[in-house]
Structure formats: structure tokens, C-alpha cells
Write a protein that holds these residues in place. Sequence first.
Motif, mmCIF file in Angstrom:
data_model
loop_
_atom_site.group_PDB
_atom_site.id
_atom_site.type_symbol
_atom_site.label_atom_id
_atom_site.label_comp_id
_atom_site.label_asym_id
_atom_site.label_seq_id
_atom_site.Cartn_x
_atom_site.Cartn_y
_atom_site.Cartn_z
ATOM 1 N N VAL A 1 -58.537 69.195 48.958
ATOM 2 C CA VAL A 1 -57.059 69.549 48.544
ATOM 3 C C VAL A 1 -56.851 70.989 49.214
ATOM 4 C CG1 VAL A 1 -55.735 70.286 46.989
ATOM 5 C CG2 VAL A 1 -57.125 68.682 46.366
ATOM 6 N N ILE A 2 -57.397 71.542 49.286
ATOM 7 C CA ILE A 2 -57.751 72.565 49.870
ATOM 8 C C ILE A 2 -57.687 72.908 51.742
ATOM 9 C CG2 ILE A 2 -58.988 74.839 49.977
ATOM 10 C CD1 ILE A 2 -60.692 74.886 47.714
ATOM 11 N N VAL A 3 -58.273 72.395 51.794
ATOM 12 C CA VAL A 3 -57.401 71.903 53.158
ATOM 13 C C VAL A 3 -56.686 71.360 53.836
ATOM 14 C CG1 VAL A 3 -58.646 70.670 55.636
ATOM 15 C CG2 VAL A 3 -60.519 71.397 54.082
ATOM 16 N N ALA A 4 -56.496 69.966 53.307
ATOM 17 C CA ALA A 4 -54.902 69.448 52.919
ATOM 18 C C ALA A 4 -53.862 70.463 53.666
ATOM 19 C CB ALA A 4 -54.872 68.277 52.238
ATOM 20 N N GLY A 5 -54.019 71.265 51.900
ATOM 21 C CA GLY A 5 -53.086 72.330 50.942
ATOM 22 C C GLY A 5 -52.785 73.178 52.507
ATOM 23 N N GLY A 6 -53.658 73.762 52.889
ATOM 24 C CA GLY A 6 -53.665 75.405 54.408
ATOM 25 C C GLY A 6 -53.156 74.248 55.330
ATOM 26 N N LEU A 7 -53.427 73.156 55.798
ATOM 27 C CA LEU A 7 -52.939 72.611 56.834
ATOM 28 C C LEU A 7 -51.282 72.249 57.122
ATOM 29 C CD1 LEU A 7 -55.441 69.822 57.942
ATOM 30 C CD2 LEU A 7 -54.677 71.554 59.029
ATOM 31 N N VAL A 8 -50.784 71.431 55.704
ATOM 32 C CA VAL A 8 -49.484 71.260 55.712
ATOM 33 C C VAL A 8 -48.602 72.605 56.209
ATOM 34 C CG1 VAL A 8 -47.958 70.881 53.708
ATOM 35 C CG2 VAL A 8 -49.677 69.664 54.538
ATOM 36 N N LEU A 9 -49.525 74.037 55.103
ATOM 37 C CA LEU A 9 -48.595 75.073 54.920
ATOM 38 C C LEU A 9 -48.887 76.042 56.550
ATOM 39 C CD1 LEU A 9 -50.415 76.756 51.916
ATOM 40 C CD2 LEU A 9 -48.127 75.863 52.747
ATOM 41 N N SER B 1 -54.144 84.671 60.368
ATOM 42 C CA SER B 1 -54.344 83.627 61.715
ATOM 43 C C SER B 1 -55.845 82.792 61.877
ATOM 44 C CB SER B 1 -53.524 84.452 62.969
ATOM 45 O OG SER B 1 -54.753 84.906 63.045
ATOM 46 N N ARG B 2 -56.550 84.262 61.733
ATOM 47 C CA ARG B 2 -58.052 83.942 62.222
ATOM 48 C C ARG B 2 -58.047 82.530 60.815
ATOM 49 N NH1 ARG B 2 -61.159 89.939 62.731
ATOM 50 N NH2 ARG B 2 -60.464 89.960 64.865
ATOM 51 N N HIS B 3 -57.868 82.746 60.051
ATOM 52 C CA HIS B 3 -58.460 81.751 58.664
ATOM 53 C C HIS B 3 -57.841 80.612 58.677
ATOM 54 C CE1 HIS B 3 -58.568 80.680 54.080
ATOM 55 N NE2 HIS B 3 -57.042 80.382 54.295
ATOM 56 N N ALA B 4 -56.511 80.383 59.583
ATOM 57 C CA ALA B 4 -56.186 79.383 59.410
ATOM 58 C C ALA B 4 -56.212 78.593 60.623
ATOM 59 C CB ALA B 4 -54.206 79.741 60.256
ATOM 60 N N ALA B 5 -56.232 79.098 61.950
ATOM 61 C CA ALA B 5 -56.882 78.314 63.113
ATOM 62 C C ALA B 5 -58.231 78.113 62.639
ATOM 63 C CB ALA B 5 -56.913 79.218 64.105
ATOM 64 N N ALA B 6 -59.066 79.213 62.220
ATOM 65 C CA ALA B 6 -60.556 77.939 62.127
ATOM 66 C C ALA B 6 -60.432 76.606 60.690
ATOM 67 C CB ALA B 6 -61.374 78.814 61.446
ATOM 68 N N GLY B 7 -59.628 77.328 60.291
ATOM 69 C CA GLY B 7 -59.693 75.623 58.923
ATOM 70 C C GLY B 7 -59.023 74.418 60.008
ATOM 71 N N VAL B 8 -57.599 74.489 60.740
ATOM 72 C CA VAL B 8 -57.888 73.473 61.516
ATOM 73 C C VAL B 8 -58.089 72.710 62.404
ATOM 74 C CG1 VAL B 8 -56.292 73.211 63.379
ATOM 75 C CG2 VAL B 8 -54.983 74.541 62.224
ATOM 76 N N TRP B 9 -59.621 73.539 63.015
ATOM 77 C CA TRP B 9 -60.717 73.506 64.025
ATOM 78 C C TRP B 9 -61.627 72.583 63.067
ATOM 79 C CZ3 TRP B 9 -60.984 72.647 68.808
ATOM 80 C CH2 TRP B 9 -59.707 73.359 69.882
ATOM 81 N N LEU B 10 -61.998 73.234 61.974
ATOM 82 C CA LEU B 10 -63.087 72.664 60.653
ATOM 83 C C LEU B 10 -62.209 71.360 60.131
ATOM 84 C CD1 LEU B 10 -64.278 76.304 59.686
ATOM 85 C CD2 LEU B 10 -65.898 74.438 61.043
ATOM 86 N N ILE C 1 -76.376 70.714 64.737
ATOM 87 C CA ILE C 1 -75.553 71.823 64.880
ATOM 88 C C ILE C 1 -74.188 71.100 64.757
ATOM 89 C CG2 ILE C 1 -74.893 72.635 67.148
ATOM 90 C CD1 ILE C 1 -77.519 71.731 68.956
ATOM 91 N N LEU C 2 -73.776 70.346 64.157
ATOM 92 C CA LEU C 2 -72.269 69.885 64.391
ATOM 93 C C LEU C 2 -72.273 70.421 62.942
ATOM 94 C CD1 LEU C 2 -69.297 68.549 65.016
ATOM 95 C CD2 LEU C 2 -69.994 67.050 64.119
ATOM 96 N N LEU C 3 -73.420 69.982 61.658
ATOM 97 C CA LEU C 3 -72.898 70.586 60.570
ATOM 98 C C LEU C 3 -72.968 72.070 59.693
ATOM 99 C CD1 LEU C 3 -75.345 67.599 58.693
ATOM 100 C CD2 LEU C 3 -72.443 68.204 58.718
ATOM 101 N N ALA C 4 -74.223 72.299 61.169
ATOM 102 C CA ALA C 4 -74.279 74.133 60.905
ATOM 103 C C ALA C 4 -73.142 75.446 61.467
ATOM 104 C CB ALA C 4 -75.727 74.782 61.802
ATOM 105 N N LEU C 5 -72.477 74.758 62.702
ATOM 106 C CA LEU C 5 -71.259 74.981 63.413
ATOM 107 C C LEU C 5 -69.838 74.967 61.557
ATOM 108 C CD1 LEU C 5 -70.758 74.046 66.263
ATOM 109 C CD2 LEU C 5 -71.457 76.434 65.540
ATOM 110 N N ILE C 6 -70.016 73.508 60.938
ATOM 111 C CA ILE C 6 -68.848 73.797 60.164
ATOM 112 C C ILE C 6 -69.043 74.299 59.511
ATOM 113 C CG2 ILE C 6 -67.960 71.799 58.331
ATOM 114 C CD1 ILE C 6 -68.833 69.682 60.567
#
Length: 451
Positions: free
Chosen positions: A154-162, A193-202, A360-365
Amino acid sequence: MRALLVRLHFYAGVFVAPFLLVAALTGLAYTLAPQLDQLVYGDQLSVAKAGNEPRPLAEQIAAARKAHPEGTLSSVITPPGPEDTTRVVLSLPELGENQRTVFVDPYTAEVKGALTTWYGSTPLTTLLDDLHRNLHLGETGRLYSELAASWLWVIVAGGLVLWLGRARGQRARSARGVLLPDRSARGVRRTRSRHAAAGVWLAVGLLALSATGLTWSHYAGARFGELLDAAKGHAPELVTALPGGAEAAAGEHAEHAGHGTGHGTASADPADFDAVLTVAREAGLGGRVELTPPADTTSAWTAAQDDDLWPVHYDQVAVDAAKGEVTSESRWADYPVPAKVSKLGVQGHMGLLFGIVNQILLALIAVGLISVIVWGYRMWWQRRPTRGDRMAAFGRAPVRGAWRQLPVPVLIIGVPAVAALGWALPLLGITLLAFLFYDVAFGLYLRRPTD
């Protein structure tokens, strides 16, 4: 809709983020489990020098039973690689769900040691697994991880839409502005911008972790099981009853095949393990195989392949040791699509599917999620009023009342959809309802007449 999403994203971030932070930290620790196992238990898990031909399983079992005569023989797990030990698994009543696993050098039949294991996991991996799943608080602790997984998407999807909606409203913003933080920004804009850009990648990884984590959670997992029942999406069961005997199927923990989950039998002949392994190899089961003796004379042996590295191999066969033939089989190719997706999702969530790449992928996430949470709280702090007549300890919350401004068609469609979502994810539904009650009560309090 945007105002409602802003308010929901804000409160979900403030109140649920601590649960997500704990889940990310414990998940990050769990990604290191295979390497930590080798560091702590290397003497038991690996052989000093690989030989040409392994000794018969009967000889290895005899050595294990001589060193550890306690309990009953539950199963034997063949080495997955030339430098790994054979695992002889014993069931002891005093250990409950846990078992005693004896590690044997397959080339010398020397006992390398023994550990108390849980479905094949070492004590250290079990400790990290419990920490991530329930903080060592049992069933009560499982609520924390389910709550985090329920709200994460919910947090991820809402953040992406915003964030994407904000970018769409600014014509000058390019894809670079969506995917990368704005270095020219200052203060709360830079943090956002850092919060949102990282959220897009993750986003994709976080949504996948949320979905796979919920499949074996307490309440949402039960709902998922009901959906699989309705869709007939469960893995095919392996029938272990010998022809002419009573019907039987692999136990409820059959999905843990290859992890020492047999119930144990006192009458298993060690020589039969070699015979059953030969039949299993002829049936196409390669790599690591778990051999489980029958619980009674009317049941067959079980040989279960357990290869988590892609491409996976999860074939199982039931073997009549007396006749040396396969009586039933369950092939990975025959799994329905929902069962395959669920199985692969769980393995990926645990970091087992692609080996070190998966870890490694899980650690980065996990590190990315921790960073996003920290930036989110920093935004909250940066947005706090600082003028002398408006001092506040924390940042301002979004304006109330957005849900009352929603168009009627959205409410007509949205209310049943949210109710269905609350049924599928009970902890999400309960906490969302609690927030709604709080929001209404607080609004009534603010509107109360004053003297």
C-alpha cells in the motif's frame, strides 16, 4: 484522490514504518545466513577433501548411528555437491519439531558432528529466520511481520502514484527527474527526491517481497490457501500408499522436501537406503535427494529432489523397496501455475533461487528500504513548523477531510474493493478500519463547541 493518497501515505509511513524497518533489518541479517553457516558450521557442512567415490549410504548411516544411537532414523539427505557432507536425520521426542542431524563425510564415513536442526536449518539460520518472522515472540510476534507485509505494498503503490502524478504535473520533469534525485534541490525537497527516486527503483522488489511474504503469513496466508483450494492450485500430492494398502499422501510439510522432515522409523534397514537411491536416480532424480523410510509396512519410501538453484528441481517419487520400483511420482512439470509461482516466490524471498545473486539482490533491497524509511522520517522532521508562534515537535500532517470530497462513483466502487481487500489481508483491514475510526473521532473532537 491525490489528497487522500497523501494522507494515507503519510500516516502509513509514520505508524507502519517502524515495523518495516525491523523487517528490513532482520531480513538483511537473514540474507547472510548461508555464509554465516559456513563460517560457524563449516566443519560439519563440508568435507576436508573430496574423494572419487562416496561410501555406501548404509556404511555412512551405521557410522552416524554408532556415534548417535538416540532417537529413530528419520531420513537421509545426500550431498548436493562433491564438497558437502551427507546428513543423517534423527527424530527425538524431546526435540519436538526440531531434529538431530548427523553430518557424515561421504568418502570416509567419518562423523563430522551433529546439530539440532529445524526443517534442515542450522541453529544460526533458525535463529535468524525466527528473528525475521516473529522476533522470537512466537505466534504473537508473527503479527508484526504480517502487518509490515500487508502495508508495504500500500505504501509503495501509493508513493509511486504520488511521485509519478507529481512528475506528470510538471512538464519540465523528465524521466531522469523521476528516476534520479534532484541534486540542485535543498531542504525537504532534496530529501523528498531521494526518498521518491529510491522508492521507484525498489518498487518491483518490495511489491514482490510483500506478496511472497504474505503467502505464508498467519491470517493472509490462510486466505491465500483458500484461494488456492478454490483454484485447485496446490502442488500435486505424492501418494505413498503401496498398491493394495490404505491411501496415504506426503505429509503437510511436503513442501519442505529435502529438509529432513520425515517422522522416523525404528525398523528402517540402512541397506534399503542405497537401493531406494538407485531407483530414484534411475527415475531421474539428481543432485540432493532426501530419502525417507515408510512409517509402516503399508507405505512406500519417499525420495524427494531438492535443488533450489535455477533451474529448480523438485521431483518426488514413492518407491517400493522390496520390488525396487516406483509406485507414484510428483513431477515439477506437473505443478499448476499457481503452485509454481508460489513455490518460486517463497524460494526467491528466502534468497535461495539464484544463489549469491539472489542474496545480493535481497540485501540491496533491504538497505534501500532502510534508506527510504530514514528519508521519510527526515522529511517529517524537516516539515515541522519552526516559527515562534507555531512551534511543533513534529512535521505537519496532511489536511483532513479528503475522503469526503471523493466523487460518488469512486466511493461506490472503492468501498466494496477495500472491504474485499480487508478480507484478503485481515491485518490491513483491521488497522485501516482503526485509522478511519480514529480520523472520524478526532474530526468530531476538533468540531466540538467550545465555551
